[in-house]
Design a protein around this motif. Structure first.
Motif, PDB file in Angstrom:
ATOM      1  N   UNK A 213       0.857  -1.178   0.000  1.00  0.00           N
ATOM      2  CA  UNK A 213       0.000   0.000   0.000  1.00  0.00           C
ATOM      3  C   UNK A 213       0.898   1.234   0.000  1.00  0.00           C
ATOM      4  N   UNK A 214       0.455   2.297  -0.658  1.00  0.00           N
ATOM      5  CA  UNK A 214       1.199   3.562  -0.709  1.00  0.00           C
ATOM      6  C   UNK A 214       2.644   3.325  -1.126  1.00  0.00           C
ATOM      7  N   UNK A 215       2.813   2.507  -2.190  1.00  0.00           N
ATOM      8  CA  UNK A 215       4.126   2.184  -2.748  1.00  0.00           C
ATOM      9  C   UNK A 215       5.061   1.555  -1.712  1.00  0.00           C
ATOM     10  N   UNK A 216       4.509   0.817  -0.757  1.00  0.00           N
ATOM     11  CA  UNK A 216       5.342   0.079   0.179  1.00  0.00           C
ATOM     12  C   UNK A 216       5.448   0.663   1.563  1.00  0.00           C
ATOM     13  N   UNK A 217       4.814   1.820   1.826  1.00  0.00           N
ATOM     14  CA  UNK A 217       4.827   2.345   3.191  1.00  0.00           C
ATOM     15  C   UNK A 217       4.112   1.379   4.131  1.00  0.00           C
TER      16      UNK A 217
END
Length: 783
Positions: free
Chosen positions: A189-193
């Motif tokens: 999610x959220x580019x890996x956050x």
């Protein structure tokens, strides 16, 4: 296939002939407070000294000669329970274990038996303890299974801000990530956050790096298996958490007490709400939902339905946006055919899709891509006796690959384009035997037969020069109808493990496994992004094959308070997939001309010291490894280090239970900088254009990576008489604000006023980093 069936039938017939004067004790072991089945409970026969463990569904079966026995059930964190059993007939005995009240100085953080590190045959396997995970520092206060996985020996993180990880020299797409048996193709999610796994609903999580059981297949490097809770069938409970970027809620309880239950959880970020509050039109958010129901019809039949859906949505001023998401559904039926034959039947659906779009008048478009798969799995366990267990089964999966479709707006400069869809059928039959040869020596051996079919409807082209990716020329084509076979690949995957007990506290282990992968990530970058697509093995794309050998020494100290292990591995990968230099990946109608396949070699040493008891618990993990690739058509055919080669990795994790109210956590990570491809110079054409000169793939390295994170958990009221319990989690991410490199790019060298220096041929490298020091706080409540 016939040989496999005959072998299994022969074993069953032999077992029946040997068991005429024997009887079977079986049943389920459950948590008395919630009704959840417990995985890996030790079921010990005191009179013989032997025993078994409950399987992933909490079931056990023991066949013994007629007699009177004392059966003891042991599970860390629960009170031991003994039962006297008169075995003069087959007996079904379900056991409920009560949680154990322990002194603070004797807190234990593992869910397995105390000496499992030494006695279990499994090696290269790590279990993530969810309760300890929630006490560790977390980015923006959100506990994350994958972030902990990235700290384990043999695992390399792709860097900050990503959920990707690399295991023992394999690339990120070579990890099979499962939630309730269903595959997840992008776990971020959220580019890996954040990852897709909500810690509130996780029951059990295991990472297999080697010695992989034969029931698993489809990926080369690792299996991350995550199982969610079934739901409390005794009473209604809930949890909620409020963090800086996201909040979550979880509810569980009985539908009919002791027979059926449910659990549902949801998370959502609210960055978009904050942006709207300051009159920003940008929308950035994610959400996910887990839901599960189960029904225990009787002692021989139980049914489960688990669903996951999650999505990320980015929209900028209403002009441009993108989104991606995963959906999974798993229906399981556990059935006991007889006292020794346990069955798990699964119907599984999984979908991953992403989209990009623009509403601009001149260049408006909508781009969509998706991957769907549907599976039927029949897994069976046959318990011959406490020293011999057989696993066998059959899996079939249908996959549909839709790599991309562009739909332009009315006045757009783009043309409607659709890349050709591809289809596949993946069959697998397997068996695995765990055989205790003597008190000290145990073997686990088996095989998996993989039959992969690339099927129609499709058109396969022939090229004048298949390796000419600059100007591919089609010279012929063959049309295939729906479900018509295009290309078949058959591969045998043998598996073998051995454990030799040296004494009560130490053992030697060894394993070998061959793995086959028929789904290939279409990406030329280092880190898998949500906008990468997948393709099946085909006429021009062979299956990837990996052979891995591992040996290890395992030792426990001080009454199992400390666990130590050292493992070495060697992995050889054939047909590893890469792409030609300067490949055109997106919307290439002749993508097969970009494929390049070669070999990869990885080897390394892993050390781990873990403390499981006492106020201070945690582990230290160190990995020394090297990964190289040799691929014709890449890097001038010269061997090069892979872009996930990180020579040294050191990770330290610890939690300290200071009092009933306060728990402190900390972590330190250090890693050699990853390789990166940068221009070594530039040259100027006669028309004045300047081009970079690339002399070597991954010829440079980023600076070394290191970071310290700290956390403190406060439980203001910890009273069993209270109807609810609250806690606060305070975290500091990147305590000394290290500028860890995420990537480097080159640009024309500029002066302080952003003016070009000289003739523009002089370049400079610029560092991109993501996070400085980040404080966070999360409020949690249980009720």
């Amino acid at each position: 296939m016939r040989v496999l069936i005959c072998f299994i039938c022969a074993l069953l017939i032999f077992s029946e002939s040997q068991a005429q004067d024997k009887f079977t004790l079986n049943g389920y072991v459950r948590d008395a407070s919630s009704g959840e089945e417990l995985i890996g409970v030790t079921v010990l026969i005191k009179e013989t000294g032997g025993g078994v463990n409950t399987n992933p569904y909490g079931f056990y079966s023991i066949t013994l000669p007629e007699g009177n026995y004392t059966i003891e059930y042991r599970y860390i964190g629960f009170q031991r329970k003994s039962e006297k059993v008169q075995l003069n007939k087959d007996v079904s005995l379900n056991i409920n274990l009560e949680e154990e009240t322990v002194e603070l100085s004797e807190i234990v953080v593992t869910a397995e038996r105390e000496d499992a590190n030494v006695t279990n045959i499994q090696m290269s396997r790590n279990e993530v303890n969810i309760e300890q995970l929630k006490k560790l520092p977390a980015l923006f206060g959100e506990p994350d299974v994958i972030k902990t996985i990235q700290m384990l020996p043999g695992v390399v993180s792709a860097g900050e801000g990503t959920s990707s990880f690399f295991v023992r020299g394999g690339s990120a797409d070579q990890n099979l990530i499962l939630i309730d048996e269903a595959p997840v193709y992008d776990p971020s999610h959220l580019f890996g956050l954040f990852s897709v796994f909500n810690a509130d609903v996780i029951k059990d999580s295991e990472l297999y790096k080697g010695g992989i059981p034969s029931r698993f297949g489809g990926r080369l490097s690792s299996i991350l298996e995550v199982r969610t809770k079934d739901g409390n069938n005794k009473k209604f409970e809930g949890e909620a958490g409020i963090g800086l970027l996201a909040s979550s809620i979880m509810l569980e309880g009985p539908i009919k007490k002791d027979e059926s239950s449910f659990i549902v959880s949801a998370r959502r970020s609210y960055i978009d709400l904050a942006l709207r509050a300051v009159n920003q039109k940008n929308l950035v958010y994610f959400y996910d939902v887990n839901a599960k129901v189960n029904w225990r019809a009787n002692n021989k039949n139980r049914f489960f339905l688990a669903i996951y859906t999650g999505r990320d949505d980015f929209n900028f001023d209403g002009n441009f946006g993108f989104d991606w998401g995963n959906k999974t559904a798993t229906f399981r039926w556990n059935h006991l055919f007889n006292d020794r034959l346990f069955s798990n039947t699964s119907l599984i659906a999984s979908s991953f899709d992403y989209g990009l779009g623009s509403t601009q008048q001149s260049d408006g478009f909508q781009w969509d891509s998706n991957l769907q798969e549907y599976s039927f799995k029949q897994d069976l366990n046959y318990f011959f006796n406490p020293k011999l267990t057989l696993d066998f089964g059959y899996h079939i999966t249908y996959r549909k690959f839709a790599p991309g479709k562009i739909i332009p707006s009315e006045e757009s400069i783009f043309k409607e384009t659709e890349l050709q869809e591809e289809f596949a059928l993946d069959h697998a039959a397997y068996f695995g035997l765990q055989h205790q040869v003597s008190d000290n020596l145990t073997f686990e051996y088996g095989a998996r037969l993989s039959v992969f079919q690339n099927i129609g409807k499709n058109t396969v082209y022939t090229y004048f020069d298949k390796l000419d990716n600059v100007n591919p020329i089609r010279i012929d084509s063959v049309e295939y109808g729906s479900f018509e076979n295009i290309k078949t690949y058959v591969n045998l995957e043998p598996r073998f493990s051995a454990r030799l007990l040296l004494n009560n506290s130490s053992s030697l282990k060894a394993s070998y496994n061959r793995m086959v992968q028929n789904t290939h990530l279409i990406s030329s970058g280092t880190v898998p992004l949500p906008f990468n697509t997948w393709a099946p093995s085909s006429t021009y794309l062979k299956p990837q094959l990996a052979d891995q050998f591992a040996v290890g020494f395992f030792k426990n100290f001080n009454n199992n308070r400390y666990e130590f292990s050292v493992e070495s591995f060697y992995k050889d990968i054939q047909n590893v997939t890469d792409f030609a230099d300067n490949a055109q990946i997106f919307f290439n109608q002749d993508l097969t001309t970009e494929f390049r396949q070669g070999s990869s070699e990885a080897y390394g040493l892993e050390l781990m010291l873990q403390k499981n008891k006492g106020k201070l618990t945690g582990f230290v993990a160190y990995t020394l490894s090297k990964v190289t690739r040799t691929i014709d058509g890449v890097n001038l055919n010269r061997t090069f280090v892979a872009n996930h080669d990180r020579r040294h990795n050191l990770n330290v994790i610890g939690t300290y239970d200071y009092s009933d109210k306060w728990t402190f956590g900390g972590s330190f990570t250090y890693g050699t900088g990853r390789p990166i491809t940068l221009p070594s110079g530039s040259y100027e054409f006669s028309d004045g254009q300047i081009a970079d000169v690339i002399t070597e793939r991954n010829g440079f390295r980023l600076p070394n990576f290191h970071r310290v994170d700290l956390s403190a958990t406060l439980v203001p009221q910890k009273n069993k008489d209270k109807k609810y319990e609250t806690s606060w989690v305070f975290s500091l991410y990147n305590v000394y604000s290290r500028k860890n490199p995420f990537s480097i790019y080159t640009r024309v060298r500029l002066d302080d006023d952003d003016n070009v220096i000289g003739d523009g041929t002089e370049k400079e490298a610029r560092l991109i980093y993501l996070f400085p020091i980040l404080p966070s706080v999360t409020f949690n409540i249980k009720f």
